[in-house]
Motif scaffolding. Structure first.
Motif, PDB file in Angstrom:
ATOM      1  N   ARG A  14       0.858  -1.104  -0.113  1.00 34.51           N
ATOM      2  CA  ARG A  14      -0.019   0.015  -0.140  1.00 34.51           C
ATOM      3  C   ARG A  14       0.982   1.227  -0.040  1.00 34.51           C
TER       4      ARG A  14
ATOM      5  N   SER B 155       1.255   5.339   0.197  1.00 31.89           N
ATOM      6  CA  SER B 155       0.753   6.552   0.698  1.00 31.89           C
ATOM      7  C   SER B 155       1.144   7.714   0.101  1.00 31.89           C
TER       8      SER B 155
ATOM      9  N   TYR C 171      -4.140   6.943  -1.102  1.00 34.04           N
ATOM     10  CA  TYR C 171      -3.576   5.699  -1.068  1.00 34.04           C
ATOM     11  C   TYR C 171      -3.621   5.057  -2.445  1.00 34.04           C
TER      12      TYR C 171
END
Length: 122
Positions: free
Chosen positions: A19, A21, A79
Motif C-alpha cells: 500500500r 501513501s 492511497y
C-alpha cells in the motif's frame, strides 16, 4: 509550499501486496483530483489510477481489478492499494494532484511527489 510525499514502496515478491501513501501539505484547500502514475527506466511515465473529489475512480487496464485508489480527506492522504503484484509492476510510483476534474494525462497535473520505488521479484 505545496508538497506531495509518497511512501510505502519496497521490494516484494510476485503475488504480494503493497500500500502506497501520499500525504499532501502546504495548501489550505484540498486538491480536486489525485492520481498515481508510474515510470520505469527508459519508459514514459504512465497513468495508473485517478480519484476525483467526487465520483468513481478510473484505472489503467493493466492494473484494473488489482489496484485500488482511495483518499482520506481528514488526513490529506491518498492511497494506492496494490494487490497481486506482478514483475511488470516494478516502477517508480508518483503521486500527482490537480485543481481540475479527472484527467489521465500527466501534463494536466500541477503538483508531483518525488516518487517511491516498487520492485517486484519472481
Amino acid at each position: 509550499q505545496v508538497q506531495l510525499v509518497e511512501s510505502g514502496g519496497g521490494l516484494v515478491q510476485a503475488g504480494d501486496s503493497l500500500r502506497l501513501s501520499c500525504v499532501y501539505s502546504g495548501r489550505e484547500f484540498r486538491f480536486r483530483t489525485m492520481a498515481w502514475f508510474r515510470q520505469g527506466p527508459g519508459k514514459e511515465r504512465e497513468f495508473v489510477a485517478v480519484l476525483p473529489e467526487s465520483g468513481a475512480a478510473t484505472y489503467a487496464p493493466s492494473v484494473k481489478g488489482r489496484f485500488i485508489i482511495s483518499r482520506d480527506f481528514a488526513e490529506n492522504t491518498v492511497y494506492l492499494q496494490m494487490n497481486s503484484l506482478k514483475i511488470q509492476d516494478t516502477d517508480v510510483y508518483y503521486c500527482a494532484a490537480r485543481n481540475g476534474r479527472l484527467a489521465l494525462t500527466q501534463d494536466l497535473y500541477e503538483v508531483w511527489g518525488r516518487g517511491t520505488q516498487v520492485t517486484v521479484s519472481s
